[in-house]
Design a protein around this motif. Structure first.
Motif, PDB file in Angstrom:
ATOM      1  N   UNK A 143     -42.381 -71.591  -6.392  1.00  0.00           N
ATOM      2  CA  UNK A 143     -41.057 -71.255  -6.589  1.00  0.00           C
ATOM      3  C   UNK A 143     -40.363 -70.124  -7.374  1.00  0.00           C
ATOM      4  N   UNK A 144     -41.212 -69.431  -8.203  1.00  0.00           N
ATOM      5  CA  UNK A 144     -40.971 -68.541  -9.207  1.00  0.00           C
ATOM      6  C   UNK A 144     -41.701 -67.182  -8.883  1.00  0.00           C
ATOM      7  N   UNK A 145     -42.487 -67.031  -7.825  1.00  0.00           N
ATOM      8  CA  UNK A 145     -43.442 -66.260  -7.472  1.00  0.00           C
ATOM      9  C   UNK A 145     -42.786 -64.666  -7.419  1.00  0.00           C
ATOM     10  N   UNK A 146     -41.547 -64.698  -6.923  1.00  0.00           N
ATOM     11  CA  UNK A 146     -40.879 -63.493  -6.637  1.00  0.00           C
ATOM     12  C   UNK A 146     -39.798 -63.251  -7.268  1.00  0.00           C
ATOM     13  N   UNK A 147     -39.710 -63.983  -8.358  1.00  0.00           N
ATOM     14  CA  UNK A 147     -38.566 -63.914  -9.223  1.00  0.00           C
ATOM     15  C   UNK A 147     -38.898 -63.131 -10.497  1.00  0.00           C
ATOM     16  N   UNK A 148     -38.303 -62.073 -11.010  1.00  0.00           N
ATOM     17  CA  UNK A 148     -38.471 -61.321 -12.097  1.00  0.00           C
ATOM     18  C   UNK A 148     -37.378 -61.563 -13.451  1.00  0.00           C
ATOM     19  N   UNK A 149     -38.195 -62.004 -14.350  1.00  0.00           N
ATOM     20  CA  UNK A 149     -37.000 -62.500 -15.377  1.00  0.00           C
ATOM     21  C   UNK A 149     -37.725 -61.458 -16.751  1.00  0.00           C
ATOM     22  N   UNK A 150     -36.848 -60.596 -17.401  1.00  0.00           N
ATOM     23  CA  UNK A 150     -37.345 -59.770 -18.433  1.00  0.00           C
ATOM     24  C   UNK A 150     -37.866 -60.338 -19.531  1.00  0.00           C
ATOM     25  N   UNK A 151     -38.594 -60.023 -20.253  1.00  0.00           N
ATOM     26  CA  UNK A 151     -39.346 -60.362 -21.437  1.00  0.00           C
ATOM     27  C   UNK A 151     -38.223 -60.432 -22.583  1.00  0.00           C
ATOM     28  N   UNK A 152     -37.262 -59.898 -22.694  1.00  0.00           N
ATOM     29  CA  UNK A 152     -36.039 -59.757 -23.735  1.00  0.00           C
ATOM     30  C   UNK A 152     -35.403 -61.157 -23.646  1.00  0.00           C
ATOM     31  N   UNK A 153     -35.138 -61.504 -22.192  1.00  0.00           N
ATOM     32  CA  UNK A 153     -34.202 -62.891 -21.996  1.00  0.00           C
ATOM     33  C   UNK A 153     -34.985 -63.939 -22.313  1.00  0.00           C
ATOM     34  N   UNK A 154     -36.426 -63.984 -22.190  1.00  0.00           N
ATOM     35  CA  UNK A 154     -37.205 -65.007 -22.314  1.00  0.00           C
ATOM     36  C   UNK A 154     -37.401 -65.211 -23.898  1.00  0.00           C
ATOM     37  N   UNK A 155     -37.598 -64.026 -24.554  1.00  0.00           N
ATOM     38  CA  UNK A 155     -37.662 -64.054 -26.016  1.00  0.00           C
ATOM     39  C   UNK A 155     -36.407 -64.436 -26.771  1.00  0.00           C
ATOM     40  N   UNK A 156     -35.240 -64.420 -26.205  1.00  0.00           N
ATOM     41  CA  UNK A 156     -34.115 -64.820 -26.713  1.00  0.00           C
ATOM     42  C   UNK A 156     -33.863 -66.169 -26.775  1.00  0.00           C
TER      43      UNK A 156
END
Length: 307
Positions: A143-156
């Motif tokens: 489900x998440x294969x084609x979705x890009x989430x930047x590292x800054x969002x993840x780190x936050x």
């Protein structure tokens, strides 16, 4: 008596949401697996049995094995078969999309999920648990294969919810609960002579929920508020495979506690959970929950019950 895990009431609701929602599908599947396990335990070896064998009777009127098996299939057969098909569908999806699930990913998910709801694993052996986790990871990766989430969002997100990734030591625990200390001491004596904990729990324990599962109450930790504190205290003093002394419970009953597995507490670093968080953030963005059934058509899945 209730068993399971209760969240810290002071933890912000918005911080808990992301951790628990992606696990809903897995917990449902695990519940179905518990039913499957219980039915399997109920049904004796049937290789030498005949379909018209009498398994019970009322006023001399027999109930046959065939009637019993038909009732079982009608009650849980559809859900059990759905689980088997879904597992196969997810494995097929992994091959098609080149998805791999590492040992570290399995161990991470096991630790995180046991900290959310240790009861979800009651009645399942470790291999069954790992298969359920594997199927869920595959589904999330597809489900998440084609979705890009930047590292800054993840780190936050990690920085704001760091406490979610600090895992308490958990104990896979089984119990036998009886009415008197004398009964508990007799059971403990039988165990010391080699009797099976699983069998004695089914035979003696007055807590029917755990008794049906051979005494298994899943994983418990220091935050598990829905069990008697004496059970956790006893479990925390035992190593894997060990049985403790008789424990007095708050409601006047007595328990024998066995620890089957220990998951050591630890704090996961950002790098260890980064991919996990990315998948969860992606799943949160979906308009609705997606189940493995959504991929049946793609992989030409068919079953006994038709469409």
């Amino acid at each position: 008596m209730k068993y399971g895990h209760s969240h810290n009431a002071q933890e912000p609701a918005q911080k808990k949401k992301l951790k628990t929602k992606p696990l809903l599908v897995l917990i449902v599947i695990l519940f179905i697996s518990n039913v499957f396990w219980f039915v399997g335990w109920l049904i004796p070896d049937k290789k030498s049995k005949q379909p018209d064998e009498e398994v019970a009777s009322v006023a001399g009127d027999p109930i046959t094995r065939e009637q019993w098996m038909t009732a079982m299939e009608n009650a849980v057969g559809r859900d059990v078969l759905r689980e088997l098909v879904n597992n196969k569908v997810m494995e097929t999806a992994a091959k098609k999309y080149g998805i791999e699930v590492s040992e570290k990913e399995l161990e991470l998910e096991l630790a995180l999920i046991t900290s959310v709801d240790g009861r979800a694993y009651s009645g399942l052996d470790l291999e069954q648990i790992r298969q359920k986790i594997r199927s869920t990871i595959i589904l999330e990766k597809v489900l998440s294969n084609d979705v890009v989430i930047d590292d800054s969002t993840v780190k936050s997100f990690y920085d704001e919810n760091e406490s979610l990734y600090t895992i308490l030591t958990s104990y896979r625990t089984s119990i036998i609960v009886v009415n008197s200390k004398k009964e508990a001491e007799r059971a403990l004596d039988e165990l010391s002579k080699g009797s099976s904990f699983d069998a004695l729990a089914k035979e003696l324990s007055i807590d029917l929920t755990s008794a049906n599962l051979g005494g298994d109450i899943g994983y418990i930790n220091a935050d598990t508020e829905t069990i008697d504190p004496a059970i956790y205290k006893a479990a925390s003093q035992l190593s894997e495979g060990k049985i403790g002394d008789v424990v007095s419970l708050q409601n006047g009953t007595y328990a024998i506690v066995q620890v089957n597995e220990v998951i050591e507490g630890r704090k996961f670093t950002f790098n260890e959970v980064k991919e996990h968080i990315k998948r969860e953030l992606t799943i949160e963005q979906l308009p609705q929950s997606v189940l493995p059934e959504a991929f049946w058509k793609e992989f030409d899945a068919k079953w006994f019950y038709g469409k």
